[in-house]
Every structure is written in structure tokens, then in C-alpha cells.
Design an enzyme around this catalytic site. Structure first.
Site, PDB file in Angstrom:
ATOM      1  N   ARG A   1       6.496  -8.267   1.942  1.00  0.00           N
ATOM      2  CA  ARG A   1       7.369  -7.887   3.058  1.00  0.00           C
ATOM      3  C   ARG A   1       7.894  -9.116   3.791  1.00  0.00           C
ATOM      4  O   ARG A   1       9.064  -9.186   4.171  1.00  0.00           O
ATOM      5  CB  ARG A   1       6.639  -6.966   4.045  1.00  0.00           C
ATOM      6  CG  ARG A   1       7.543  -6.552   5.208  1.00  0.00           C
ATOM      7  CD  ARG A   1       6.851  -5.661   6.223  1.00  0.00           C
ATOM      8  NE  ARG A   1       6.597  -4.351   5.682  1.00  0.00           N
ATOM      9  CZ  ARG A   1       5.472  -3.675   5.873  1.00  0.00           C
ATOM     10  NH1 ARG A   1       4.489  -4.198   6.573  1.00  0.00           N
ATOM     11  NH2 ARG A   1       5.334  -2.482   5.349  1.00  0.00           N
TER      12      ARG A   1
ATOM     13  N   ASP B   1      -1.443   7.207   6.455  1.00  0.00           N
ATOM     14  CA  ASP B   1      -1.434   5.776   6.754  1.00  0.00           C
ATOM     15  C   ASP B   1      -2.328   5.543   7.975  1.00  0.00           C
ATOM     16  O   ASP B   1      -2.543   6.465   8.763  1.00  0.00           O
ATOM     17  CB  ASP B   1       0.006   5.346   7.052  1.00  0.00           C
ATOM     18  CG  ASP B   1       0.247   3.880   6.719  1.00  0.00           C
ATOM     19  OD1 ASP B   1      -0.726   3.161   6.413  1.00  0.00           O
ATOM     20  OD2 ASP B   1       1.417   3.448   6.762  1.00  0.00           O
TER      21      ASP B   1
ATOM     22  N   LYS C   1       0.828  -1.212   0.000  1.00  0.00           N
ATOM     23  CA  LYS C   1       0.000   0.000   0.000  1.00  0.00           C
ATOM     24  C   LYS C   1       0.864   1.264   0.000  1.00  0.00           C
ATOM     25  O   LYS C   1       0.676   2.166  -0.826  1.00  0.00           O
ATOM     26  CB  LYS C   1      -0.938   0.007   1.235  1.00  0.00           C
ATOM     27  CG  LYS C   1      -1.882  -1.187   1.283  1.00  0.00           C
ATOM     28  CD  LYS C   1      -2.794  -1.156   2.489  1.00  0.00           C
ATOM     29  CE  LYS C   1      -2.091  -1.355   3.816  1.00  0.00           C
ATOM     30  NZ  LYS C   1      -1.443  -2.682   3.934  1.00  0.00           N
ATOM     31  N   THR C   2       1.813   1.319   0.930  1.00  0.00           N
ATOM     32  CA  THR C   2       2.679   2.500   1.021  1.00  0.00           C
ATOM     33  C   THR C   2       3.481   2.667  -0.268  1.00  0.00           C
ATOM     34  O   THR C   2       3.666   3.782  -0.766  1.00  0.00           O
ATOM     35  CB  THR C   2       3.630   2.361   2.229  1.00  0.00           C
ATOM     36  OG1 THR C   2       2.820   2.245   3.413  1.00  0.00           O
ATOM     37  CG2 THR C   2       4.555   3.555   2.366  1.00  0.00           C
TER      38      THR C   2
ATOM     39  N   THR D   1      -5.460  -1.062   7.258  1.00  0.00           N
ATOM     40  CA  THR D   1      -5.618  -2.508   7.377  1.00  0.00           C
ATOM     41  C   THR D   1      -7.040  -2.845   7.844  1.00  0.00           C
ATOM     42  O   THR D   1      -7.386  -4.003   7.942  1.00  0.00           O
ATOM     43  CB  THR D   1      -4.625  -3.068   8.399  1.00  0.00           C
ATOM     44  OG1 THR D   1      -4.694  -2.265   9.582  1.00  0.00           O
ATOM     45  CG2 THR D   1      -3.201  -3.052   7.869  1.00  0.00           C
TER      46      THR D   1
END
Ligand SMILES: Nc1ncnc2c1ncn2[C@@H]1O[C@H](COP(=O)(O)OP(=O)(O)O)[C@@H](O)[C@H]1O
Ligand SMILES: [Mg+2]
Length: 358
Positions: free
Chosen positions: A239, A130, A85-86, A179
């Protein structure tokens, strides 16, 4: 799609500075490793593997906005941690040639904090928020008109002499990530008129490509079957894959061996990451549903209490992956372990399992 986006050079270091990744649960690799994320963060659309549908939609949104010479409308990304997302926010900012101003829901404590951020935006800046689900309601209310009509309403003074001031803001695009999309209020969600996008878990092939690229960047020599095995155990999450790659590399280095499947098996075995990529906490969740709750249904807060884990961690980090693997199901009364979960843990399912799954 990857060819249709113009190539560009990696972001400037200041654009990469990213204070918005928060620690998640102590699940392997879901704990954000800010340094690793930054080093390996794709700097061009070509390097951003997968999520084709999102990339296609963003391409249209961005290209059309560029043609009109207006900032694209606001965008929301949601999904479990570590899915990119980031990274998308950085890529969009880069594509638009604007700066990414990054903050987060919990960092905006007062209306004044938000006012300071908004009034400091330059034309064409991208505001990245965020963990947007953690914004308080009174701040949301200041955000609505800013998102919708580009004005900041602030109240000056108190009581009868109070008056509102409407400050026009420079045109900007807001990108938010969460999230927990279900925690967003409907009015807030509806302000993301550019699109609300759910990030998907990655296929094994996609993760293998990501691991190969990461290995190249980190100067790690890998065998093809080693890459495959990391991809298989990566929780379908970039990740996590990057984190496992580093851990397996450490092991292989100390053992003076190549990064083969055997090396990955041995090193991830030490981390207690099993064949499916489950961590000890994932397995404890399954085992608790099966043993303490006789297969379920079990509510998330009851599970949290039984496991001494934050219920939010269970529902944001662990549950999406267990659902994805079909190891649990969500019923109106709580989570139920499926036949596959019993099989994975070598347990015998109860006779009435099918009724529980209703
Ligand atoms: N589609 C992708 N292709 C390649 N690497 C990715 C992709 N998505 C994520 N990554 C890697 O995973 C890391 C975490 O991604 P990030 O965007 O920070 O996830 P999120 O914000 O959803 O938690 C990135 O730094 C990058 O190295
Ligand atoms: Mg993030």
C-alpha cells in the site's frame, strides 16, 4: 502456485465495494486510500505477488474444500496494515464463487448486529470481519457457536421466562483480519481451524513488481531505477509503495521529467521519507528512545505520551517496520534503540548499549 489456480475475471463492482479499511496513523501511505486500494487491488492470484507460503496453504485448503463441496474452514490473517489481508479475503471469495460480506469489529456493536449479518448469509457466502480484535466479548460468545457448529443462539426475553433459540445458519466461511493478533482471546483464535496466517513484509523485488503493475494500471511511465527507488523506500509494504508511486508521479509531472531515481529521490525527500523509507514519525520514535529515554528501554505508552501519538499506532504501524529493519529491539522492559538506529540518525551509541539490549 500461480499457475495452479484457475484464472478468473475481476470481481464485480459490488464485490469490490469495501468499507472495511480504516484510517490508520498519518504515516505515509498507511492511511488507507480506499479508492487507490480498490483500483489497484489484485483481482487474480497471478497478480497477488509474494506471500507464497500463505498462497500455497490457501490453495490446498480451498481446493480440498471445493472437492468436498463444503465451505473451507474459517481463516484468520494478521499483520501490519497494507500487506494484503483484505485482498486475500477478496481473492478467496472470488475463487469460491461466493459473495464477500464485509464488516468489521467496531461496526458490530450489538449482538443484534451480528445476528442480522449471520442470518442474512446465503449458502457459500464469505463473511469478512476486519479488525476482529475490536469485537466485544459478549459478541464473541455469540460468534463461537456460529463458527463452530453453524448455529446462532439467541436469548429471547428476560429473567425466568427467558429462553434460548437455536437458529441454524447456512454453511459459510468466515475470514477475519487483524493488526493485533495478541489481543484476540485464545478461544476466538482457536476457532480459525482453516488456518491462522501471518503476512510477511515484502522483498524489494516483490515490491518492484507490484509498483510496475500499478504503474501500468494507472498509466504512469516509469524508469527502472525509479521503480527500484520507490520499492526501496516503501516500508516493504504494497500500500505504501502504491502511495509513493502516485506522489512521485505528481512531482515528475509538474517538473516535466521522467519518473527516474532522481525524481523519486526529490519527491520523496519532500515527503520526508528517507533512504530506509522511514517517515518523520518513525524517526521521532527512534529519536525519543535515544534522547528522552537514553536509548531505552522505553514502554510503548511512555513513548506515545512523549510523542503525542496513540500507543496503538506506534505498536501496530511503526514498531513492526522498525523491528523488521533491526532499528529497535523489544525487551521485556520496553523498546531499545539498536546500534543501527544510532548510525542511521548519526548519533553516538552509549557505552552500555549491549546491556540495554538484554
Ligand atoms: N500481494 C500483493 N500483490 C499486489 N498488490 C498488493 C498485494 N498486497 C497488497 N497489495 C496492494 O496493497 C493494497 C492494500 O492491500 P490490503 O489488502 O487492503 O491490505 P491490508 O488489508 O492488509 O491492510 C491493495 O489494494 C493492493 O493494491
Ligand atoms: Mg484491510
Amino acid at each position: 502456485m500461480s499457475n495452479t489456480f484457475p484464472k478468473h475475471t475481476p470481481a464485480e463492482p459490488e464485490n469490490l465495494s469495501d468499507t472495511t479499511d480504516f484510517d490508520h496513523a498519518p504515516v505515509v501511505g498507511a492511511r488507507s486510500d480506499a479508492f487507490l486500494d480498490q483500483t489497484l487491488r489484485p483481482a487474480s492470484w497471478d497478480e497477488y505477488i509474494g506471500q507464497e507460503s500463505i498462497k500455497n496453504n490457501l490453495h490446498i485448503l480451498i481446493t480440498a474444500a471445493k472437492e468436498r463441496q463444503t465451505p473451507p474452514e474459517h481463516i484468520l490473517f494478521y499483520g501490519p496494515p497494507g500487506l494484503g489481508k483484505t485482498t486475500l479475503a477478496h481473492l478467496i471469495a472470488h475463487e469460491l464463487g461466493g459473495s464477500l460480506r464485509a464488516t468489521s469489529g467496531p461496526a458490530i456493536e450489538r449482538v443484534g448486529d451480528l445476528a442480522a449479518i449471520l442470518t442474512n448469509l446465503q449458502p457459500g457466502d464469505i463473511l469478512f470481519i476486519d479488525e476482529i480484535h475490536r469485537l466485544s466479548r459478549n459478541i464473541e460468545e455469540v460468534l463461537y457457536p456460529a463458527m463452530e457448529s453453524g448455529v446462532l443462539n439467541i436469548i429471547i426475553g428476560k429473567g425466568p421466562s427467558a429462553r434460548t433459540l437455536d437458529l441454524p445458519l447456512p454453511p459459510f466461511t468466515m475470514i477475519a483480519a487483524t493488526t493485533r493478533v495478541a489481543d484476540l482471546s485464545a478461544p476466538l483464535r482457536s476457532r480459525f481451524s482453516g488456518g491462522v496466517f501471518r503476512l510477511e513484509f515484502y522483498s524489494e523485488d516483490e515490491i518492484a513488481k507490484i509498483v510496475e503493475r500499478s504503474a501500468r494500471i494507472l498509466g504512469i511511465e516509469t524508469a527502472a531505477d525509479g521503480v527500484r527507488e520507490i520499492a526501496r523506500r516503501s516500508r516493504s509494504t504494497p500500500r505504501t509503495a502504491n502511495y509513493l508511486l502516485k506522489r512521485a508521479r505528481d512531482w515528475a509531472q509538474l517538473k516535466r521529467t521522467a519518473l527516474t531515481k532522481d525524481a523519486v529521490d526529490a519527491s520523496l525527500g519532500l515527503l520526508e521519507v528517507d533512504q530506509l523509507g522511514l517517515t518523520p514519525v518513525d524517526r521521532a520514535i527512534l529519536l525519543t528512545i535515544i534522547e528522552r529515554f537514553h536509548g531505552g528501554p522505553a514502554g510503548v505508552s511512555a513513548l506515545g505520551a512523549a510523542l503525542s501519538e496513540e500507543p496503538n499506532t506506534i505498536s501496530e504501524v511503526h514498531e513492526p517496520f522498525l523491528l523488521q529493519l533491526g532499528l529497535i529491539e523489544r525487551t521485556p522492559r520496553g523498546r531499545v534503540a539498536t546500534r543501527a538506529a544510532y548510525k542511521h540518525l548519526g548519533k553516538k551509541p552509549p557505552e552500555d548499549l549491549n546491556e540495554r539490549l538484554l
